[in-house]
Design an enzyme around this catalytic site. Structure first.
Site, PDB file in Angstrom:
ATOM      1  N   HIS A  83      83.885   5.016  44.016  1.00 39.04           N
ATOM      2  CA  HIS A  83      83.360   6.143  43.247  1.00 39.04           C
ATOM      3  C   HIS A  83      81.874   6.374  43.558  1.00 39.04           C
ATOM      4  O   HIS A  83      81.451   7.488  43.868  1.00 39.04           O
ATOM      5  CB  HIS A  83      83.560   5.887  41.754  1.00 39.04           C
ATOM      6  N   GLU A  86      80.400   9.641  45.642  1.00 37.77           N
ATOM      7  CA  GLU A  86      79.490  10.573  44.970  1.00 37.77           C
ATOM      8  C   GLU A  86      78.164  10.722  45.717  1.00 37.77           C
ATOM      9  O   GLU A  86      77.665  11.827  45.899  1.00 37.77           O
ATOM     10  CB  GLU A  86      79.202  10.110  43.538  1.00 37.77           C
ATOM     11  N   LYS A  88      78.674  12.485  49.156  1.00 40.30           N
ATOM     12  CA  LYS A  88      78.897  13.918  48.957  1.00 40.30           C
ATOM     13  C   LYS A  88      77.556  14.636  48.760  1.00 40.30           C
ATOM     14  O   LYS A  88      77.322  15.696  49.322  1.00 40.30           O
ATOM     15  CB  LYS A  88      79.750  14.115  47.704  1.00 40.30           C
ATOM     16  N   ASN A  89      76.692  14.040  47.951  1.00 41.75           N
ATOM     17  CA  ASN A  89      75.367  14.631  47.728  1.00 41.75           C
ATOM     18  C   ASN A  89      74.610  14.771  49.035  1.00 41.75           C
ATOM     19  O   ASN A  89      73.989  15.794  49.306  1.00 41.75           O
ATOM     20  CB  ASN A  89      74.543  13.751  46.784  1.00 41.75           C
TER      21      ASN A  89
HETATM   22  N1  LIG Z   1      70.829  13.334  48.789  1.00 39.45           N
HETATM   23  C1  LIG Z   1      70.326  14.363  48.088  1.00 39.45           C
HETATM   24  N2  LIG Z   1      69.499  15.241  48.685  1.00 39.45           N
HETATM   25  C2  LIG Z   1      69.002  16.303  48.015  1.00 39.45           C
HETATM   26  N3  LIG Z   1      69.291  16.582  46.717  1.00 39.45           N
HETATM   27  C3  LIG Z   1      70.104  15.757  46.061  1.00 39.45           C
HETATM   28  C4  LIG Z   1      70.662  14.591  46.713  1.00 39.45           C
HETATM   29  N4  LIG Z   1      71.414  13.949  45.797  1.00 39.45           N
HETATM   30  C5  LIG Z   1      71.340  14.667  44.667  1.00 39.45           C
HETATM   31  N5  LIG Z   1      70.553  15.741  44.791  1.00 39.45           N
HETATM   32  C6  LIG Z   1      70.211  16.736  43.755  1.00 39.45           C
HETATM   33  O1  LIG Z   1      70.490  16.197  42.472  1.00 39.45           O
HETATM   34  C7  LIG Z   1      71.374  17.036  41.755  1.00 39.45           C
HETATM   35  C8  LIG Z   1      72.236  16.214  40.855  1.00 39.45           C
HETATM   36  O2  LIG Z   1      73.122  15.399  41.618  1.00 39.45           O
HETATM   37  P1  LIG Z   1      74.449  14.868  40.948  1.00 39.45           P
HETATM   38  O3  LIG Z   1      75.208  14.098  41.960  1.00 39.45           O
HETATM   39  O4  LIG Z   1      74.123  14.180  39.690  1.00 39.45           O
HETATM   40  O5  LIG Z   1      75.213  16.204  40.538  1.00 39.45           O
HETATM   41  P2  LIG Z   1      75.889  17.319  41.465  1.00 39.45           P
HETATM   42  O6  LIG Z   1      76.095  16.782  42.823  1.00 39.45           O
HETATM   43  O7  LIG Z   1      75.111  18.574  41.320  1.00 39.45           O
HETATM   44  O8  LIG Z   1      77.267  17.506  40.722  1.00 39.45           O
HETATM   45  P3  LIG Z   1      78.466  16.431  40.575  1.00 39.45           P
HETATM   46  O9  LIG Z   1      78.586  16.189  39.111  1.00 39.45           O
HETATM   47  O10 LIG Z   1      79.611  17.136  41.116  1.00 39.45           O
HETATM   48  O11 LIG Z   1      78.076  15.212  41.344  1.00 39.45           O
HETATM   49  C9  LIG Z   1      72.122  17.837  42.804  1.00 39.45           C
HETATM   50  O12 LIG Z   1      72.601  19.079  42.309  1.00 39.45           O
HETATM   51  C10 LIG Z   1      71.054  18.002  43.880  1.00 39.45           C
HETATM   52  O13 LIG Z   1      70.230  19.089  43.581  1.00 39.45           O
END
Ligand SMILES: Nc1ncnc2c1ncn2[C@@H]1O[C@H](COP(=O)(O)OP(=O)(O)OP(=O)(O)O)[C@@H](O)[C@H]1O
Length: 437
Positions: A305, A309, A312-313
């Site tokens: 998990h 996650e 994917k980010n």
């Molecule tokens: N590797 C990264 N590079 C740039 N921005 C990032 C990265 N990881 C996270 N972020 C920023 O942080 C925010 C929050 O990330 P988070 O994983 O908590 O939620 P999400 O990806 O938007 O949604 P989900 O709930 O589907 O994961 C993202 O929307 C993005 O703007």
């Protein structure tokens, strides 16, 4: 909703909520054994028949006390009713009447002496004391009827297993596991439904972000959910001994979790989702540097998990920074380091990073840079919380809870204009307690 919460039930819930939860460590869960006997399982059932209602009761009360009308949101009420109903089902499950000699034998430790009593859990290194604890815990408990809970307030003791056990015990174990199974299913969509509740609140109150109180409530709430599901999952897996099991598994814990294999799989899954989402022929590449023999005791589901996650980010950031029409993207690197204390996984991307001012926000629920939060259909992905590519802003905060649950942590360092490094620390000593106290 056909099921209603009675005043009497609320009273019982209040009583249970006055007891603190008892934390259990990964090591304790494993030492409980691969094939526990009927007697040992029964003791575990007894422990859970008290521990789970205590944990559920705390959540019912906390949901009731949420500030600013959040407790009135229909989805929050729905989640609360699930917790109360599950509480009722466990506390009302009839227990067998056991003759005195059986009761005594259940309290006698195993002859083998091995793990008769499990070692105490040590403090969790990633957590400040009380960080995820419920407000009304130990301090209230002292004045109450402690006796009722004293007999089995110990997680899994091996009992004397010479000779047979009365069939009632086995039957109760089966019934108990069935009840837990039903409860686990009922709570599958808790995270999405709570997310829905927060959205309802944000719309009603015209709020952009949630305040500190609600943030720490959600942290506690989801952390507690991880613990409850861990205990339930573990118990169901240990009760169901009919089918063949991989010998490296004890319940849902794998004593030999191969990091490289798991990371490789997470990479493939994240790349697949990315290709699908952006309609790419090929997702940005991810390089994995890891000793193929590296393994440790962990819950593979949790590790998958967290990796999925964060990967994917990274992929999203890389694609959106460099443009979907690019033929080639910078490679994201996943480096796995093996220390004595921790196994650390670093995920480095060149996805443009995050402005420093936004870093605290990435840990808050509902912070996302996705424009349109996907529709939260109540039937959406019941199995667990997995958004297709991004959009709820739950990925990072929930992953950090998973890491911290077993004494690890998740850290993020970013260079705005270049990229982000995520450090996933996994504690390999695994003797630390769940972060509940
Ligand atoms: N590797 C990264 N590079 C740039 N921005 C990032 C990265 N990881 C996270 N972020 C920023 O942080 C925010 C929050 O990330 P988070 O994983 O908590 O939620 P999400 O990806 O938007 O949604 P989900 O709930 O589907 O994961 C993202 O929307 C993005 O703007």
């Amino acid at each position: 909703m056909s099921w209603k919460m009675s005043e009497k039930l609320m009273d019982t819930i209040r009583h249970y909520a006055s007891f603190p939860a008892t934390g259990v460590s990964l090591r304790q869960m494993v030492q409980f054994g691969e094939k526990p006997s009927t007697g040992t399982l029964f003791r575990a059932s007894q422990f859970l028949a008290e521990e789970l209602p205590i944990r559920l009761a705390h959540r019912v009360q906390e949901l009731d006390n949420l500030p600013d009308g959040l407790n009135e949101m229909p989805s929050v009420k729905k989640v609360q009713a699930w917790y109360a109903q599950s509480f009722e089902e466990i506390t009302q499950l009839p227990r067998p009447h056991l003759p005195k000699d059986v009761r005594e034998r259940l309290m006698r430790p195993s002859r083998s002496g091995k793990h008769a009593y499990l070692p105490e859990a040590t403090p969790n290194p990633s957590i400040e004391e009380g960080q995820y604890a419920s407000h009304n815990g130990a301090s209230y408990a002292s004045g109450l009827n402690h006796k009722k809970f004293s007999a089995s307030r110990r997680y899994f003791a091996m009992v004397d297993d010479t000779g047979d056990w009365p069939p009632d015990l086995h039957l109760y174990n089966q019934k108990f596991a069935q009840t837990l199974h039903k409860i686990k299913r009922r709570h599958d969509s808790v995270v999405t439904t709570m997310a829905q509740g927060i959205l309802e609140y944000k719309r009603k109150r015209q709020r952009m972000q949630i305040d500190h109180n609600i943030q720490s409530f959600l942290d506690r709430f989801y952390m507690s959910r991880i613990g409850i599901r861990m205990l339930i999952g573990q118990h169901i897996a240990l009760t169901d001994q009919n089918h063949y099991r991989d010998p490296s598994y004890v319940g849902i814990i794998c004593t030999k979790t191969y990091v490289k294999d798991l990371a490789q799989e997470a990479i493939e899954n994240a790349r697949f989702v990315c290709e699908d989402h952006y309609g790419l022929f090929e997702a940005p590449k991810i390089q994995l540097v890891c000793n193929p023999n590296l393994n440790f005791m962990y819950v593979p589901g949790h590790l998958s998990h967290m990796l999925f996650e964060t990967l994917k980010n990274s992929l999203r950031a890389v694609v959106e920074t460099h443009g979907q029409d690019k033929q080639e993207f910078p490679v994201t690197k996943v480096i796995v380091a093996e220390g004595k204390e921790d196994i650390t996984i670093k995920i480095s991307d060149e996805g443009g990073g995050i402005p420093r001012s936004a870093i605290p926000l990435v840990w808050t629920y509902m912070y996302t840079t996705v424009d349109r939060t996907p529709n939260l259909d109540p039937d959406f992905d019941k199995s667990d919380f997995k958004a297709p590519m991004a959009g709820f802003g739950y990925g990072l905060p929930i992953s950090r809870l998973y890491a911290r649950y077993f004494g690890g942590d998740l850290k993020l360092i970013s260079m705005e204009g270049y990229g982000t490094d995520v450090y996933l620390h996994l504690n390999r000593l695994s003797s630390s307690s769940e972060p509940l106290q």
